[in-house]
Motif scaffolding. Structure first.
Motif, short mmCIF file in Angstrom:
data_model
loop_
_atom_site.label_atom_id
_atom_site.label_comp_id
_atom_site.label_asym_id
_atom_site.label_seq_id
_atom_site.Cartn_x
_atom_site.Cartn_y
_atom_site.Cartn_z
N VAL A 24 -23.34 -16.31 -99.27
CA VAL A 24 -23.39 -14.88 -98.89
C VAL A 24 -21.86 -14.33 -98.34
O VAL A 24 -21.22 -15.20 -97.59
CB VAL A 24 -24.50 -14.70 -97.59
CG1 VAL A 24 -23.99 -15.96 -96.48
CG2 VAL A 24 -24.68 -13.49 -97.15
N HIS A 25 -21.61 -13.18 -98.68
CA HIS A 25 -20.17 -12.54 -98.34
C HIS A 25 -19.13 -13.49 -98.56
O HIS A 25 -18.02 -13.47 -98.26
CB HIS A 25 -20.24 -12.15 -96.99
CG HIS A 25 -21.13 -11.11 -96.54
ND1 HIS A 25 -22.21 -10.59 -97.26
CD2 HIS A 25 -20.86 -10.22 -95.42
CE1 HIS A 25 -22.67 -9.45 -96.71
NE2 HIS A 25 -21.98 -9.34 -95.67
N ASP A 58 -29.52 -17.13 -95.24
CA ASP A 58 -28.53 -16.81 -96.07
C ASP A 58 -27.68 -18.17 -95.96
O ASP A 58 -27.09 -18.54 -96.95
CB ASP A 58 -27.77 -15.77 -95.91
CG ASP A 58 -28.64 -14.44 -96.46
OD1 ASP A 58 -29.67 -14.66 -97.21
OD2 ASP A 58 -28.00 -13.39 -96.18
N SER A 62 -27.05 -20.58 -98.74
CA SER A 62 -25.59 -20.72 -99.59
C SER A 62 -25.38 -22.28 -99.73
O SER A 62 -24.61 -22.87 -100.76
CB SER A 62 -24.69 -20.11 -98.72
OG SER A 62 -24.98 -18.59 -98.52
C1 LIG Z 1 -27.53 -16.31 -100.03
C2 LIG Z 1 -26.53 -15.29 -100.72
C3 LIG Z 1 -26.74 -14.04 -100.35
C4 LIG Z 1 -26.14 -13.10 -101.21
N1 LIG Z 1 -26.23 -11.62 -101.21
C5 LIG Z 1 -25.86 -10.73 -101.72
C6 LIG Z 1 -26.10 -9.47 -101.65
O1 LIG Z 1 -26.92 -8.86 -101.02
N2 LIG Z 1 -25.46 -8.44 -102.58
C7 LIG Z 1 -24.41 -9.00 -103.39
O2 LIG Z 1 -23.69 -7.96 -104.07
N3 LIG Z 1 -24.23 -10.43 -103.61
C8 LIG Z 1 -24.66 -11.17 -102.87
N4 LIG Z 1 -24.47 -12.56 -102.74
C9 LIG Z 1 -23.32 -12.85 -103.81
C10 LIG Z 1 -21.96 -13.22 -103.15
O3 LIG Z 1 -21.60 -12.13 -102.58
C11 LIG Z 1 -21.26 -14.00 -103.99
O4 LIG Z 1 -21.53 -15.15 -104.03
C12 LIG Z 1 -19.67 -14.21 -103.26
O5 LIG Z 1 -19.29 -12.87 -103.11
C13 LIG Z 1 -18.81 -15.00 -104.37
O6 LIG Z 1 -18.66 -14.52 -105.40
P1 LIG Z 1 -19.22 -15.01 -106.80
O7 LIG Z 1 -20.60 -15.27 -106.83
O8 LIG Z 1 -18.76 -14.08 -107.84
O9 LIG Z 1 -18.42 -16.53 -107.10
C14 LIG Z 1 -25.05 -13.39 -102.18
C15 LIG Z 1 -25.04 -14.97 -102.20
C16 LIG Z 1 -25.77 -15.81 -101.64
C17 LIG Z 1 -25.61 -17.34 -101.80
#
Ligand SMILES: Cc1cc2nc3c(=O)[nH]c(=O)nc-3n(C[C@H](O)[C@H](O)[C@H](O)COP(=O)(O)O)c2cc1C
Length: 336
Positions: A24-25, A58, A62
């Motif tokens: 998350v983030h 989250d 994660s």
């Molecule tokens: C538990 C969790 C919640 C997430 N929630 C969101 C979300 O609400 N919106 C979004 O755009 N990305 C979301 N993500 C994606 C993350 O922002 C992203 O995994 C992180 O920025 C790393 O980038 P990558 O996945 O391209 O490696 C989430 C990821 C996880 C694991």
């Protein structure tokens, strides 16, 4: 050296691949320790987003994602991960590595780890192959969760309604806004959501979060993403960890199938809107843990840059208690 123990380079390589997991983030809220044949995973409480994720879902999801990716990376390197979840307070998982004959499928799945991206752009209006939907659903059930494909208009409008309501509630929450601004719009930072990976949020569809300073150009498509909800039967901490493991599996399966994907959790971070998703999208029978957008990128869409990660030295430390070192070799491994 004990021939049944993984060496330090192997463990480091597995962790380096595992931490490519989504979080998350991009908080990367994990703390790894290793000794002998045993790894332990803890959550890094200092990276818990208290205003975005008040009940810690989250955070655990994660950590479940990185746990899944660690097992995949270890399998590709010749070690099977025997996982015990929540073995003692404060430890999310204890993993014992035992020798494993690596198969082609292990390598193909591990190779998908660095190729995966959270892609927040609009996807092409091309339906998924039924065969691919079956693979995706199976990857979730293999990890103790369920992937529900939303096709009924009532489900889609209920999810959109919950997402829009969550965005409005969050917009009125100054602490949430400060946390989001702190953790997004980043440049040259080893964590957080980079400006170049965020597109402007669109209020009318459950697509992405309103990240700060979004710089990524969207595609010109009318969004054809397939929306799914990853759910579990219960909502205990172990279910959230398993949901993270299942999410890791679904995303890597999608990557292997050349499908783009992104997780969405904003509607599930508030009790009221999560209740709407549980009751009006899932019929009240399952616990929603994540929304997953899946689809094809339009022809010619530019490749997305990888998001950064913290240095391995920050997330991997020696275990204080050398579990496994000096213990007898388990019977099933003798003679190998
Ligand atoms: C538990 C969790 C919640 C997430 N929630 C969101 C979300 O609400 N919106 C979004 O755009 N990305 C979301 N993500 C994606 C993350 O922002 C992203 O995994 C992180 O920025 C790393 O980038 P990558 O996945 O391209 O490696 C989430 C990821 C996880 C694991």
């Amino acid at each position: 050296m004990d021939q049944y123990l993984p060496d330090a380079y192997t463990v480091r390589a597995a962790i380096a691949l595992a931490v490519r997991a989504p979080s998350v983030h991009n908080t990367q809220p994990w703390d790894w320790r290793f000794s002998g044949r045993t790894a332990e995973l803890r959550a890094d409480a200092g990276r818990h987003l208290r205003n975005t994720d008040p009940d810690g879902r989250d955070l655990l999801v994660s950590c479940g994602c990185v746990l899944h990716h660690f097992a995949v990376a270890a399998a590709a390197l010749g070690w099977a991960a025997r996982i015990e979840r929540l073995p003692e307070p404060g430890v999310l998982a204890r993993i014992v590595l035992v020798p494993h004959d690596t198969r082609d499928g292990d390598i193909a799945l591990a190779a998908a780890i660095p190729r995966r991206r959270s892609d927040r752009r609009r996807f092409a209006g091309r339906p998924l192959l039924v065969r691919d939907e079956v693979f995706l659903a199976k990857s979730a059930t293999d990890h103790g969760a369920l992937l529900r494909f939303l096709d009924a208009p009532s489900q889609l409008s209920a999810l959109t309604g919950a997402a829009v309501a969550a965005q409005e509630l969050h917009r009125a929450d100054a602490d949430y806004g400060t946390e989001l601004a702190t953790w997004s719009g980043r440049r040259y930072s080893p964590d957080g959501v980079p400006a170049q990976n965020a597109v402007q949020a669109v209020a009318s569809a459950p697509r992405v979060r309103d990240f700060a300073d979004a710089q990524l150009a969207d595609t010109a498509e009318s969004d054809g993403a397939v929306l799914t909800v990853l759910a579990t039967r219960n909502d205990e901490p172990a279910d959230r960890i398993r949901a993270g493991e299942a999410a890791g599996a679904v995303l890597l399966t999608a990557t292997r199938l050349n499908l783009a994907s992104c997780l969405i959790t904003e509607p599930l971070e508030l009790t009221s809107t999560r209740g709407l998703v549980r009751d009006c999208v899932l019929g009240g029978a399952l616990e929603p843990q994540l929304v997953v957008r899946i689809g094809y990128l339009p022809e010619g869409a530019a490749p997305l840059p990888a998001t950064p990660r913290r240095p391995i030295g920050e997330v991997l430390r020696p275990l204080a208690h050398p579990y496994g070192v000096g213990l007898p070799v388990p019977a099933e491994l003798r003679g190998r």
